[in-house]
Every structure is written in C-alpha cells, then in structure tokens.
Design a protein around this motif. Structure first.
Motif, PDB file in Angstrom:
ATOM      1  N   ARG A   6      22.993  64.596  25.900  1.00 20.23           N
ATOM      2  CA  ARG A   6      23.818  63.394  25.933  1.00 20.23           C
ATOM      3  C   ARG A   6      25.069  63.599  25.096  1.00 20.23           C
ATOM      4  O   ARG A   6      25.038  64.265  24.063  1.00 20.23           O
ATOM      5  CB  ARG A   6      23.041  62.185  25.396  1.00 20.23           C
ATOM      6  N   MET A   7      26.154  63.024  25.564  1.00 16.91           N
ATOM      7  CA  MET A   7      27.434  63.120  24.876  1.00 16.91           C
ATOM      8  C   MET A   7      27.968  61.711  24.657  1.00 16.91           C
ATOM      9  O   MET A   7      27.958  60.885  25.575  1.00 16.91           O
ATOM     10  CB  MET A   7      28.426  63.921  25.717  1.00 16.91           C
ATOM     11  N   VAL A   8      28.433  61.459  23.445  1.00 13.62           N
ATOM     12  CA  VAL A   8      29.069  60.176  23.162  1.00 13.62           C
ATOM     13  C   VAL A   8      30.485  60.215  23.717  1.00 13.62           C
ATOM     14  O   VAL A   8      31.226  61.171  23.476  1.00 13.62           O
ATOM     15  CB  VAL A   8      29.101  59.896  21.643  1.00 13.62           C
ATOM     16  N   LEU A   9      30.849  59.212  24.491  1.00 11.06           N
ATOM     17  CA  LEU A   9      32.216  59.085  24.974  1.00 11.06           C
ATOM     18  C   LEU A   9      33.046  58.547  23.823  1.00 11.06           C
ATOM     19  O   LEU A   9      32.778  57.449  23.330  1.00 11.06           O
ATOM     20  CB  LEU A   9      32.273  58.136  26.173  1.00 11.06           C
ATOM     21  N   PRO A  10      34.017  59.319  23.337  1.00 13.97           N
ATOM     22  CA  PRO A  10      34.804  58.880  22.188  1.00 13.97           C
ATOM     23  C   PRO A  10      35.423  57.500  22.430  1.00 13.97           C
ATOM     24  O   PRO A  10      35.894  57.203  23.539  1.00 13.97           O
ATOM     25  CB  PRO A  10      35.888  59.952  22.049  1.00 13.97           C
ATOM     26  N   ALA A  11      35.414  56.662  21.389  1.00 10.18           N
ATOM     27  CA  ALA A  11      35.922  55.293  21.504  1.00 10.18           C
ATOM     28  C   ALA A  11      37.368  55.270  21.987  1.00 10.18           C
ATOM     29  O   ALA A  11      37.742  54.426  22.802  1.00 10.18           O
ATOM     30  CB  ALA A  11      35.781  54.575  20.169  1.00 10.18           C
ATOM     31  N   SER A  75      26.615  57.013  33.810  1.00  6.79           N
ATOM     32  CA  SER A  75      26.832  55.661  33.300  1.00  6.79           C
ATOM     33  C   SER A  75      26.616  55.682  31.794  1.00  6.79           C
ATOM     34  O   SER A  75      25.833  56.483  31.271  1.00  6.79           O
ATOM     35  CB  SER A  75      25.919  54.653  33.987  1.00  6.79           C
ATOM     36  N   LEU A  76      27.324  54.823  31.110  1.00  5.01           N
ATOM     37  CA  LEU A  76      27.217  54.738  29.663  1.00  5.01           C
ATOM     38  C   LEU A  76      25.961  53.972  29.280  1.00  5.01           C
ATOM     39  O   LEU A  76      25.657  52.934  29.877  1.00  5.01           O
ATOM     40  CB  LEU A  76      28.435  54.014  29.084  1.00  5.01           C
ATOM     41  N   ASP A  77      25.257  54.472  28.269  1.00  7.18           N
ATOM     42  CA  ASP A  77      24.127  53.709  27.747  1.00  7.18           C
ATOM     43  C   ASP A  77      24.636  52.777  26.639  1.00  7.18           C
ATOM     44  O   ASP A  77      25.846  52.699  26.392  1.00  7.18           O
ATOM     45  CB  ASP A  77      23.000  54.638  27.277  1.00  7.18           C
ATOM     46  N   ASN A  80      27.084  54.188  24.108  1.00  4.41           N
ATOM     47  CA  ASN A  80      28.269  54.843  24.681  1.00  4.41           C
ATOM     48  C   ASN A  80      28.070  56.326  24.945  1.00  4.41           C
ATOM     49  O   ASN A  80      28.998  57.124  24.822  1.00  4.41           O
ATOM     50  CB  ASN A  80      29.510  54.626  23.821  1.00  4.41           C
ATOM     51  N   ARG A  81      26.848  56.689  25.333  1.00  2.77           N
ATOM     52  CA  ARG A  81      26.542  58.081  25.666  1.00  2.77           C
ATOM     53  C   ARG A  81      26.375  58.228  27.168  1.00  2.77           C
ATOM     54  O   ARG A  81      25.994  57.291  27.858  1.00  2.77           O
ATOM     55  CB  ARG A  81      25.243  58.521  24.989  1.00  2.77           C
ATOM     56  N   VAL A  82      26.659  59.434  27.652  1.00  2.04           N
ATOM     57  CA  VAL A  82      26.364  59.801  29.034  1.00  2.04           C
ATOM     58  C   VAL A  82      25.429  61.005  28.999  1.00  2.04           C
ATOM     59  O   VAL A  82      25.534  61.859  28.114  1.00  2.04           O
ATOM     60  CB  VAL A  82      27.646  60.137  29.839  1.00  2.04           C
ATOM     61  N   LEU A  83      24.514  61.054  29.934  1.00  5.33           N
ATOM     62  CA  LEU A  83      23.571  62.167  30.040  1.00  5.33           C
ATOM     63  C   LEU A  83      24.129  63.169  31.033  1.00  5.33           C
ATOM     64  O   LEU A  83      24.319  62.855  32.207  1.00  5.33           O
ATOM     65  CB  LEU A  83      22.203  61.667  30.504  1.00  5.33           C
ATOM     66  N   ILE A  84      24.416  64.378  30.548  1.00  3.04           N
ATOM     67  CA  ILE A  84      24.956  65.444  31.398  1.00  3.04           C
ATOM     68  C   ILE A  84      23.778  66.204  32.008  1.00  3.04           C
ATOM     69  O   ILE A  84      22.906  66.685  31.279  1.00  3.04           O
ATOM     70  CB  ILE A  84      25.843  66.422  30.589  1.00  3.04           C
TER      71      ILE A  84
END
Length: 143
Positions: A6-11, A75-77, A80-84
């Motif tokens: 999972r990667m956090v989408l930067p704010a 989709s963001l959890d 604010n993470r997405v699972l790659i």
C-alpha cells in the motif's frame, strides 16, 4: 510502500486531484519499467482513443493487449492509501522506496533505485534530446 504493497497518496497530490475520492484511479504498466497512475477521466479518454483503433490489424490487437495487461482500478482507503497489485510491483521492480513523477495528466510510479539510475548516465544528451523533441516539430493540435 508498506509491507502489504500500500502507498499513501501524498496530501499535496490528492489536493490537486479532488475528483480522485469520487471517481478513483487506474494503475497500469508503463512503457518502461515503471507504473502509471491515471485519474479516472484520463483513463476513460485513453480507452476512448483505443476503442477507435482498427482491431482487425494484428499489431493493434497486440498493442491493446499489452497496454491493458495489468490495468487495475485503485481506490483510496480511509488512510488515503492505495493497494498496488503485486504483479505490477514485480513488473516495475518496486519493493519499498518509490518515486512519484508527475507527467501532466498522469503520475509515473518508479522504484527509487531504477528512477535514480536513469539519471546517472544522463550526460549532455538532454540538450540534444530537447532539440530533437521540441525543435521545429509540429505538436498535436498545431495542424
């Protein structure tokens, strides 16, 4: 990335794409060893372009298959993470550290070491590349 991929989408990036929470993202393999994250509207535009290609031509079918291989909705959890997807991480040799590189209407996702390595041998080729790509060439829409 965390251990689950999972990667956090930067704010700051999320702020530039307010439609992401509502419409989602699509991730796909890039043309080099990286991944590309598209906002849904951009992905839909590309799909529209692909649908206009002549699928009776073998090269077109091959390209579409290869281009679409691995395309996955993100989709963001709540954090604010997405699972790659693991298969995409393997394709791009991504394990932990990543670089997000903005490309106008999409975001490239690179393994940090792969991204850094491409600049190690950059040399003086950038000026020649700029001239070849940007110098005296018609751009889309100029015609």
């Amino acid at each position: 990335l965390d251990t689950k991929g999972r990667m956090v989408l930067p704010a700051s990036l999320k702020k530039q794409m307010p439609e992401v929470e509502r419409e989602g993202l699509v991730i796909n393999r890039g043309l080099e060893s990286h991944l590309v994250i598209y906002p849904r509207k951009e992905w839909d535009r590309i799909m529209d372009e692909l649908s206009k290609l002549n699928t009776f031509e073998k090269k077109t079918r091959e390209f579409v298959r290869k281009f679409m291989r691995g395309a996955t909705e993100l989709s963001l959890d709540s954090a604010n993470r997405v699972l790659i997807p693991k298969a995409l991480l393997e394709y791009a040799n991504i394990d932990a550290e990543v670089v997000l590189a903005s490309q106008f209407n999409k975001i490239e996702l690179w393994a940090k070491d792969v991204y850094d390595a491409q600049w190690d041998d950059e040399g003086d080729d950038f000026a020649a590349l700029a001239e070849e790509v940007m110098g005296n060439l018609k751009r889309r829409g100029d015609e």
